[in-house]
Design an enzyme around this catalytic site. Structure first.
Site, PDB file in Angstrom:
ATOM      1  N   ASP A 179      -4.813   1.353   7.911  1.00  0.00           N
ATOM      2  CA  ASP A 179      -4.947   0.705   8.867  1.00  0.00           C
ATOM      3  C   ASP A 179      -4.010   0.526  10.356  1.00  0.00           C
ATOM      4  O   ASP A 179      -2.668   0.754  10.091  1.00  0.00           O
ATOM      5  CB  ASP A 179      -5.529  -1.437   8.772  1.00  0.00           C
ATOM      6  CG  ASP A 179      -4.369  -1.644   8.287  1.00  0.00           C
ATOM      7  OD1 ASP A 179      -3.730  -2.717   8.663  1.00  0.00           O
ATOM      8  OD2 ASP A 179      -3.409  -1.446   7.162  1.00  0.00           O
ATOM      9  N   GLY A 322       3.425  -0.002   6.917  1.00  0.00           N
ATOM     10  CA  GLY A 322       1.859   0.084   7.117  1.00  0.00           C
ATOM     11  C   GLY A 322       1.630   1.201   8.178  1.00  0.00           C
ATOM     12  O   GLY A 322       2.208   2.571   8.089  1.00  0.00           O
ATOM     13  N   GLU A 323       0.266   1.179   9.085  1.00  0.00           N
ATOM     14  CA  GLU A 323       0.164   2.669   9.271  1.00  0.00           C
ATOM     15  C   GLU A 323      -0.386   3.843   8.631  1.00  0.00           C
ATOM     16  O   GLU A 323      -0.602   5.174   9.036  1.00  0.00           O
ATOM     17  CB  GLU A 323       0.245   2.833  11.006  1.00  0.00           C
ATOM     18  CG  GLU A 323       0.513   1.291  11.440  1.00  0.00           C
ATOM     19  CD  GLU A 323       1.557   1.372  12.989  1.00  0.00           C
ATOM     20  OE1 GLU A 323       1.429   2.902  13.220  1.00  0.00           O
ATOM     21  OE2 GLU A 323       2.438   0.400  12.775  1.00  0.00           O
ATOM     22  N   GLY A 324      -0.720   3.813   7.340  1.00  0.00           N
ATOM     23  CA  GLY A 324      -1.065   5.237   5.879  1.00  0.00           C
ATOM     24  C   GLY A 324       0.710   5.481   6.182  1.00  0.00           C
ATOM     25  O   GLY A 324       0.185   6.724   5.312  1.00  0.00           O
ATOM     26  N   VAL A 325       1.659   5.149   6.596  1.00  0.00           N
ATOM     27  CA  VAL A 325       2.410   5.890   6.471  1.00  0.00           C
ATOM     28  C   VAL A 325       3.201   6.134   4.649  1.00  0.00           C
ATOM     29  O   VAL A 325       3.188   6.772   4.410  1.00  0.00           O
ATOM     30  CB  VAL A 325       3.871   5.386   6.595  1.00  0.00           C
ATOM     31  CG1 VAL A 325       4.947   5.964   7.116  1.00  0.00           C
ATOM     32  CG2 VAL A 325       3.738   4.629   8.561  1.00  0.00           C
TER      33      VAL A 325
END
Length: 382
Positions: A179, A322-325
């Protein structure tokens, strides 16, 4: 929202093929590398084989990172390390290749798709392919009002289903799900606490950007207040998402369920993805069989959700951005498992014979010196 029949997913989602997994396990026993020597990579290879219905497993050739973006109204309370309504800046960084996930995806040659579900900005600020599924501008402040209307929750859920179909039809063979949000960890924590029956303090973390103690207390209070609004609608998952979730989490829930129905494996990123997965599990209990937990983010709500779904994270590197990392960092491990399961040689009949003859030769060799010793002894006695 009323036109969606969530019970359909219970029938449509089946577990990965058990017989295929047994075939993969049998093949693993025949490999030259001893069973267990590759640790969790063995389990991953067998899981992939069952998901793909293929032995040996096929390589993961067309993965994709999918990021759902939204602004959560609860961020106005100062519960996030970022100002409320600024998720669009994070989205721009991803699109311009400047964010951590964009850098890693570029290095791994994995495409990234960003979907705006409820960013608090003018749609014209972003490309049309990003904003095409938006259901509203920002979400409601969940401590005092619903995040979405019933219609918006249904539209977001349906958008997630449609996106899963798009990816499956395009040949995507594995999705890294994350997200891009501000305030998303607060909404996620409320969902996890509500579904696991825990108090606000148990699930309140410090988010991807980090918050100080005062902000943590504000966040804990917001989660507590939102929990009071969540408990009366626990029996209806779409009403729950509308009350205390958000468009991104509703869309991720639909996406995860349809991916499971279409037999598309998913690597979950952080607490927001985990919360959506937990809601999805309530709708279809077999869903988690199609998902991997990419990493441990350090958010207590994520740990609670993964424990409830019996998902063990692949990595634990302290990545909280976050952010898919974190999930993207786990992708090479999944690809490695597939490569090893597919390409390591099996022990053939000829190699078995060779091993037997080596063992036999070793046994004869060990007898030889003993016999010589006996002869020598006899000779000296004579």
């Amino acid at each position: 929202m009323s036109s969606l029949n969530l019970d359909d997913f219970t029938d449509r989602i089946q577990r990965p093929h058990g017989s295929v997994r047994r075939d993969a396990e049998a093949r693993r026993e025949r490999l030259a590398v001893p069973a267990g020597a590759l640790g969790r990579l063995d389990d991953l290879g067998e899981w992939l084989a069952a998901a793909q219905h293929a032995v040996p497993v096929r390589p993961v050739e067309r993965p994709k990172v999918l990021l759902f973006a939204a602004d959560h109204g609860v961020a106005a309370l100062g519960v996030s390390g970022r100002p409320a309504g600024t998720a669009v800046r994070l989205v721009r960084d991803v699109l311009e290749g400047l964010s951590p996930v964009a850098v890693l995806a570029r290095r791994q040659d994995v495409p990234v798709r960003v979907v705006d579900m409820a960013l608090d900005c003018d749609p014209g600020e972003l490309p049309a392919e990003v904003t095409g599924h938006r259901v509203r501008r920002g979400s409601g402040r969940i401590d005092v009002e619903d995040a979405l209307t019933a219609e918006e929750a249904g539209a977001a859920f349906a958008a997630g289903v449609a996106l899963a179909d798009e990816e499956a039809d395009a040949g995507t063979d594995l999705v890294v799900l994350g997200d891009v949000s501000v305030g998303g960890t607060t909404a996620a924590a409320v969902l996890v606490a509500a579904l696991c029956g825990t108090d606000a303090s148990v699930v309140t973390g410090r988010g991807g950007a980090g918050i100080d103690d005062l902000a943590w207390m504000r966040k804990c209070a917001a989660i507590r207040d939102a929990l009071r609004r969540a408990r009366p609608v626990l029996g209806d998952q779409l009403k729950l998402l509308a009350a205390v979730g958000g468009a991104d989490i509703a869309a991720m829930t639909g996406f995860l369920l349809q991916c499971a129905a279409r037999r598309t494996p998913v690597i979950l990123d952080g607490v927001v993805a985990a919360a959506a997965a937990l809601v999805a599990q309530r709708i279809a209990f077999r869903g988690p069989d199609w998902w991997l937990a990419g990493h441990r983010s350090g958010e207590p709500a994520q740990a609670k959700a993964l424990d409830r779904m019996a998902l063990e994270p692949l990595l634990d590197h302290g990545v909280a951005v976050g952010e898919g990392v974190g999930a993207l960092l786990a992708l090479p491990m999944v690809r490695a498992a597939a490569a090893l399961a597919a390409e390591l040689p099996e022990t053939t009949g000829e190699s078995v014979k060779s091993e037997e003859s080596e063992e036999s030769g070793a046994a004869e060799g060990s007898d030889g010196p003993g016999q010589s010793g006996e002869s020598a002894g006899e000779g000296s006695a004579q």
